[in-house]
Scaffold this motif. Structure first.
Motif, PDB file in Angstrom:
ATOM      1  N   ASP A 158     -45.953 102.250  48.455  1.00 51.45           N
ATOM      2  CA  ASP A 158     -44.627 102.746  48.814  1.00 51.45           C
ATOM      3  C   ASP A 158     -44.688 103.496  50.130  1.00 51.45           C
ATOM      4  O   ASP A 158     -45.383 104.508  50.222  1.00 51.45           O
ATOM      5  CB  ASP A 158     -44.124 103.729  47.751  1.00 51.45           C
ATOM      6  N   ILE A 192     -49.269 107.493  45.893  1.00 51.06           N
ATOM      7  CA  ILE A 192     -48.005 107.727  45.180  1.00 51.06           C
ATOM      8  C   ILE A 192     -47.634 106.481  44.370  1.00 51.06           C
ATOM      9  O   ILE A 192     -47.286 106.562  43.192  1.00 51.06           O
ATOM     10  CB  ILE A 192     -46.866 108.068  46.174  1.00 51.06           C
ATOM     11  N   ALA A 193     -47.782 105.328  45.009  1.00 51.50           N
ATOM     12  CA  ALA A 193     -47.420 104.079  44.329  1.00 51.50           C
ATOM     13  C   ALA A 193     -48.263 103.886  43.074  1.00 51.50           C
ATOM     14  O   ALA A 193     -47.770 103.498  42.019  1.00 51.50           O
ATOM     15  CB  ALA A 193     -47.614 102.899  45.280  1.00 51.50           C
ATOM     16  N   ARG A 210     -47.484 106.529  40.198  1.00 49.82           N
ATOM     17  CA  ARG A 210     -46.134 106.559  39.655  1.00 49.82           C
ATOM     18  C   ARG A 210     -46.090 105.902  38.271  1.00 49.82           C
ATOM     19  O   ARG A 210     -46.538 104.787  38.085  1.00 49.82           O
ATOM     20  CB  ARG A 210     -45.181 105.840  40.613  1.00 49.82           C
ATOM     21  N   GLY A 211     -45.589 106.628  37.295  1.00 46.55           N
ATOM     22  CA  GLY A 211     -45.432 106.059  35.952  1.00 46.55           C
ATOM     23  C   GLY A 211     -46.715 105.975  35.160  1.00 46.55           C
ATOM     24  O   GLY A 211     -46.728 105.430  34.054  1.00 46.55           O
ATOM     25  N   ARG A 214     -51.184 113.822  40.980  1.00 45.39           N
ATOM     26  CA  ARG A 214     -50.725 113.225  39.713  1.00 45.39           C
ATOM     27  C   ARG A 214     -49.789 114.155  38.935  1.00 45.39           C
ATOM     28  O   ARG A 214     -49.833 115.375  39.123  1.00 45.39           O
ATOM     29  CB  ARG A 214     -51.934 112.884  38.829  1.00 45.39           C
ATOM     30  N   ASP A 215     -48.999 113.564  38.044  1.00 44.38           N
ATOM     31  CA  ASP A 215     -48.277 114.390  37.076  1.00 44.38           C
ATOM     32  C   ASP A 215     -48.552 113.859  35.665  1.00 44.38           C
ATOM     33  O   ASP A 215     -47.699 113.902  34.796  1.00 44.38           O
ATOM     34  CB  ASP A 215     -46.778 114.455  37.382  1.00 44.38           C
ATOM     35  N   CYS A 216     -49.764 113.330  35.458  1.00 44.53           N
ATOM     36  CA  CYS A 216     -50.163 112.842  34.129  1.00 44.53           C
ATOM     37  C   CYS A 216     -51.549 113.414  33.824  1.00 44.53           C
ATOM     38  O   CYS A 216     -52.214 113.946  34.715  1.00 44.53           O
ATOM     39  CB  CYS A 216     -50.213 111.316  34.118  1.00 44.53           C
TER      40      CYS A 216
END
Ligand code: C5P
Length: 403
Positions: free
Chosen positions: A78, A84-85, A88-89, A122-124
């Protein structure tokens, strides 16, 4: 990995980013991709420069079915931001192998390559599976870094102790791919039984007639082992008292091997103090030979008579104790399942019983069961035993008195 033991919904559809850094254990990461894919995960590999020296990106791409990310400056992500890509998720990032250098850089919060940048952005959850030479593992600097990472909420898986690629023996071996896949499964399983202690029986019993013969049955132990694994994944301490079966011990389970019903009873009673739950899955022989010959019985004529005497009913005995844990029984019937199963639940005074019709015989990987409790009957869809096991755990956790 044993299919019967897996809970097919635990990891299925999860996006797992697998970071592969530069250690010889990187070759095991290829197997790990397969094991995670087998559980239904969507695996995306981030390969460090060092990792790529051991295993090529092409290998991971072929195994994962996804493009492999190697470069922070990869313009295909991205807006040119590969980290980031990729993140993501994601449901989790697992770094396996995590070298001493990677751990050090993660502990410092550095972001000088794709993998470390990804971990910082990260956010995981982040899990790491260290892999290194024994001395590197034992070095105070590595231990400091691990303590820092643990303090940051990073989950450390392993390492194992054993023979190392460098020829030394000691701690630092990466966990095997199947152990790591199992750890991921456990990670994604809600901890419905946290702080609980569960005792189970599984498998057949073997009642000796003489040193080479006995009375037994074809129970495979698979349902009991799947349930023991599901309880461990749900966060409980598990003691599994097992009759003779050809199955590996599930992760996180303390296993006690027995042969006869009398031995099984003794070991259950020994494991029982402090138990919150007792699950009797074993196909215990109802009768045993009245005597066991110390020597092989010789053939003497056209017929042979073995006198049998009743075995104790372990489940009924445990359920009748004044300090009884929450007791779950099993009943395999060839007909009239509802009547027989509910009748057994009431006769043995059980809050919960799992019944199954013996339509397919014993020993398969799938099972069709009905749960009986004070509220009535609850049929579960036919499914692999690992999946059935999780649903049994969920039902049991709902009925269990609050600690
Ligand atoms: O009465 P039945 O043998 O069909 O009951 C089955 C249940 O009782 C299972 O949960 C089984 O593990 C348990 N059982 C036991 N000890 C026995 C016989 C059965 O714990 N001797």
């Amino acid at each position: 990995m044993q299919d019967y033991i897996n809970d097919i919904d635990g990891v299925r559809g999860r996006k797992i980013v697998l970071g592969v850094s530069g250690g010889i254990a990187a070759y095991k990461a290829a197997e790990l991709v397969r094991a995670l894919k087998h559980l239904g995960a969507d695996v995306h590999v981030a390969l460090t420069e060092g990792g790529a020296r051991f295993v090529s990106a092409l290998t991971f791409q072929a195994l994962s079915g996804n493009r492999v990310w190697t470069d922070l400056w990869d313009g295909k992500g991205d807006a040119g931001m590969a980290h980031i890509a990729l993140g993501r998720g994601a449901d989790a990032i697992l770094v396996a192998p995590a070298t001493a250098d990677t751990l050090a850089r993660l502990a410092q919060g550095r972001a000088d390559d794709l993998l470390t940048t990804l971990c910082l952005a990260r956010d995981c959850p982040l899990l790491v599976a260290p892999a290194m030479n024994r001395q590197m593992w034992e070095h105070p600097a590595t231990q400091r870094n691990l303590a820092t990472l643990a303090g940051d909420g990073v989950l450390v898986l392993g390492p194992a102790t054993g023979e190392q690629a460098c020829g030394e023996v000691g701690p630092g071996r990466m966990l095997e791919p199947e152990e790591l896949a199992d750890a991921m499964l456990a990670f994604f399983t809600p901890k419905l039984l946290a702080g609980r202690k569960v005792v189970l029986t599984a498998g057949p019993t073997f009642e000796a007639i003489d040193p080479v013969r006995g009375v037994t049955n074809p129970s495979s132990g698979k349902m009991g082992y799947a349930l023991a694994a599901a309880c461990a994944r749900a966060g409980s301490a598990v003691a599994l008292v097992s009759g003779p079966v050809a199955l590996p011990t599930p992760a996180g389970v303390r296993r006690v091997d027995v042969a006869s019903a009398l031995q099984m009873r003794d070991e259950v009673l020994a494991a029982l103090p402090d138990a919150d739950v007792f699950i009797a899955v074993a196909a215990v022989a109802d009768y045993r030979p009245a005597t066991t010959s110390p020597h092989k019985i010789k053939k003497t004529g056209e017929t042979m008579t073995v006198e049998l005497v009743a075995n104790p009913d372990i489940l009924a005995e445990v359920a009748a104790r004044p300090d009884a844990p929450f007791c779950v029984g099993f009943a395999a019937e060839s007909q009239n399942l509802d009547d027989y199963a509910e009748g057994k639940r009431q006769a043995k005074r059980l809050p919960m019983l799992v019944g199954n019709l013996l339509a397919d015989g014993l020993g398969g990987d799938d099972n069709t069961v009905v749960i009986y409790d004070a509220e009535g009957r609850h049929p579960l869809p036919r499914a692999p035993k690992g999946f059935v096991a999780r649903q049994i755990v969920e039902h049991l956790a709902r009925l269990l008195p609050q600690a």
